[in-house]
Motif scaffolding. Structure first.
Motif, PDB file in Angstrom:
ATOM      1  N   GLN A 108      13.593 -31.975  52.845  1.00  0.00           N
ATOM      2  CA  GLN A 108      13.659 -30.877  51.883  1.00  0.00           C
ATOM      3  C   GLN A 108      13.320 -31.376  50.474  1.00  0.00           C
ATOM      4  OE1 GLN A 108      14.295 -27.684  53.130  1.00  0.00           O
ATOM      5  NE2 GLN A 108      13.960 -28.943  54.947  1.00  0.00           N
ATOM      6  N   PRO A 109      13.004 -30.461  49.569  1.00  0.00           N
ATOM      7  CA  PRO A 109      12.721 -30.879  48.185  1.00  0.00           C
ATOM      8  C   PRO A 109      13.908 -31.601  47.542  1.00  0.00           C
ATOM      9  CG  PRO A 109      12.037 -28.606  48.529  1.00  0.00           C
ATOM     10  CD  PRO A 109      12.774 -29.027  49.766  1.00  0.00           C
ATOM     11  N   GLN A 110      15.133 -31.176  47.866  1.00  0.00           N
ATOM     12  CA  GLN A 110      16.335 -31.845  47.352  1.00  0.00           C
ATOM     13  C   GLN A 110      17.171 -32.354  48.520  1.00  0.00           C
ATOM     14  OE1 GLN A 110      18.727 -29.242  44.971  1.00  0.00           O
ATOM     15  NE2 GLN A 110      17.458 -29.482  43.150  1.00  0.00           N
ATOM     16  N   THR A 111      17.530 -33.636  48.454  1.00  0.00           N
ATOM     17  CA  THR A 111      18.432 -34.170  49.471  1.00  0.00           C
ATOM     18  C   THR A 111      19.847 -33.688  49.163  1.00  0.00           C
ATOM     19  OG1 THR A 111      18.950 -36.181  48.242  1.00  0.00           O
ATOM     20  CG2 THR A 111      17.040 -36.267  49.744  1.00  0.00           C
ATOM     21  N   ILE A 112      20.723 -33.838  50.133  1.00  0.00           N
ATOM     22  CA  ILE A 112      22.106 -33.416  49.938  1.00  0.00           C
ATOM     23  C   ILE A 112      22.773 -34.250  48.841  1.00  0.00           C
ATOM     24  CG2 ILE A 112      23.150 -34.853  51.740  1.00  0.00           C
ATOM     25  CD1 ILE A 112      24.758 -32.247  52.476  1.00  0.00           C
ATOM     26  N   VAL A 113      22.419 -35.528  48.755  1.00  0.00           N
ATOM     27  CA  VAL A 113      22.983 -36.380  47.699  1.00  0.00           C
ATOM     28  C   VAL A 113      22.479 -35.923  46.331  1.00  0.00           C
ATOM     29  CG1 VAL A 113      23.123 -38.742  46.808  1.00  0.00           C
ATOM     30  CG2 VAL A 113      23.306 -38.335  49.272  1.00  0.00           C
ATOM     31  N   LYS A 171      13.620 -41.007  38.271  1.00  0.00           N
ATOM     32  CA  LYS A 171      14.204 -42.254  38.796  1.00  0.00           C
ATOM     33  C   LYS A 171      15.505 -41.966  39.554  1.00  0.00           C
ATOM     34  CE  LYS A 171      15.762 -46.800  37.261  1.00  0.00           C
ATOM     35  NZ  LYS A 171      15.990 -47.679  36.127  1.00  0.00           N
ATOM     36  N   ALA A 172      16.306 -41.058  39.016  1.00  0.00           N
ATOM     37  CA  ALA A 172      17.576 -40.691  39.665  1.00  0.00           C
ATOM     38  C   ALA A 172      17.327 -39.935  40.963  1.00  0.00           C
ATOM     39  CB  ALA A 172      18.430 -39.858  38.714  1.00  0.00           C
ATOM     40  N   ILE A 173      16.313 -39.094  40.972  1.00  0.00           N
ATOM     41  CA  ILE A 173      15.974 -38.335  42.187  1.00  0.00           C
ATOM     42  C   ILE A 173      15.550 -39.299  43.294  1.00  0.00           C
ATOM     43  CG2 ILE A 173      14.368 -36.654  43.178  1.00  0.00           C
ATOM     44  CD1 ILE A 173      14.456 -35.255  40.385  1.00  0.00           C
ATOM     45  N   LYS A 174      14.753 -40.280  42.913  1.00  0.00           N
ATOM     46  CA  LYS A 174      14.313 -41.298  43.877  1.00  0.00           C
ATOM     47  C   LYS A 174      15.524 -42.075  44.407  1.00  0.00           C
ATOM     48  CE  LYS A 174      10.727 -44.807  44.291  1.00  0.00           C
ATOM     49  NZ  LYS A 174       9.692 -45.578  43.597  1.00  0.00           N
ATOM     50  N   TYR A 175      16.451 -42.388  43.508  1.00  0.00           N
ATOM     51  CA  TYR A 175      17.663 -43.102  43.896  1.00  0.00           C
ATOM     52  C   TYR A 175      18.505 -42.277  44.878  1.00  0.00           C
ATOM     53  CZ  TYR A 175      22.187 -45.367  43.663  1.00  0.00           C
ATOM     54  OH  TYR A 175      23.370 -45.975  44.015  1.00  0.00           O
ATOM     55  N   LYS A 220      17.226 -42.559  48.320  1.00  0.00           N
ATOM     56  CA  LYS A 220      17.591 -43.837  48.942  1.00  0.00           C
ATOM     57  C   LYS A 220      19.054 -43.821  49.402  1.00  0.00           C
ATOM     58  CE  LYS A 220      14.251 -46.666  46.458  1.00  0.00           C
ATOM     59  NZ  LYS A 220      14.072 -47.689  45.418  1.00  0.00           N
ATOM     60  N   VAL A 221      19.917 -43.208  48.603  1.00  0.00           N
ATOM     61  CA  VAL A 221      21.334 -43.112  48.975  1.00  0.00           C
ATOM     62  C   VAL A 221      21.491 -42.240  50.222  1.00  0.00           C
ATOM     63  CG1 VAL A 221      23.619 -42.302  48.236  1.00  0.00           C
ATOM     64  CG2 VAL A 221      22.164 -43.560  46.634  1.00  0.00           C
ATOM     65  N   THR A 222      20.712 -41.172  50.301  1.00  0.00           N
ATOM     66  CA  THR A 222      20.754 -40.303  51.481  1.00  0.00           C
ATOM     67  C   THR A 222      20.335 -41.083  52.728  1.00  0.00           C
ATOM     68  OG1 THR A 222      20.264 -38.386  50.090  1.00  0.00           O
ATOM     69  CG2 THR A 222      19.930 -38.117  52.465  1.00  0.00           C
TER      70      THR A 222
END
Length: 187
Positions: free
Chosen positions: A105-110, A124-128, A131-133
């Motif tokens: 999806q365009p936005q992960t749950i995290v 940068k935070a979106i990319k992070y 990775k956390v997801t």
């Protein structure tokens, strides 16, 4: 939130965390039917008193409650207490599917959680958050696999220890580790 709803929320949350110990004690003292009734009542209360949370998390709470009720009913109908051991496995599967699906999806749950605190996340935070997801997906695969192994070896002590203690320690460790990494990245 009313006091009654707060008490119900606290009672259900504590009971769900203690689920393996409730099963352990009920089997040890041959009171599994009482435990099934108690847990079924809690799952129903959970469905009736779900808090206002993210839509995806509300859906997760509903589906895990329905899974819990299904396992309780199956265990009671077939007089097979081992069915109850599979609840932690199923919860991990549902979380894996949910977190994994959010990667498409365009936005992960995290990212959705992160946007609760900061609606304007930098790239940068979106990319992070992506990775956390992925990290949580790997965790749910590992944790669910070990939970399944504890079901298959059919040892009540090890099932209880892993699903009622060790898995929570691992979840806490992952959460604290991710928070520490996030603090370093922010600097």
């Amino acid at each position: 939130m009313s006091k009654v709803k707060l008490i119900i929320k606290c009672l259900t949350n504590i009971s769900f965390v203690c689920y393996p110990f409730i099963i352990y004690l009920s089997l040890r003292y041959q009171e599994i039917k009482l435990a099934i009734f108690y847990l079924a009542a809690l799952f129903i209360l959970r469905l009736l008193t779900l808090p206002n949370i993210l839509v995806s998390m509300r859906w997760l709470a509903k589906i895990t409650a329905f899974i819990g009720l299904s396992l309780l009913l199956s265990s009671w109908l077939f007089s097979q207490h081992q069915i109850l051991f599979y609840y932690p496995v199923m919860v991990n599967v549902v979380f894996l599917i949910t977190f994994g699906y959010s990667l498409s999806q365009p936005q992960t749950i995290v990212e959705k959680f992160a946007r609760i605190k900061d609606a304007n996340l930098p790239p940068k935070a979106i990319k992070y958050t992506r990775k956390v997801t992925i990290c949580w997906c790997l965790f749910f695969m590992l944790n669910g696999s070990i939970a399944l192994i504890t079901c298959l070896i059919n040892n009540l002590y090890w099932w209880t220890m892993y699903n009622g203690l060790i898995s929570y320690i691992l979840i806490g460790t992952l959460m604290v580790g991710e928070w520490l990494i996030r603090q370093q990245i922010k600097q």
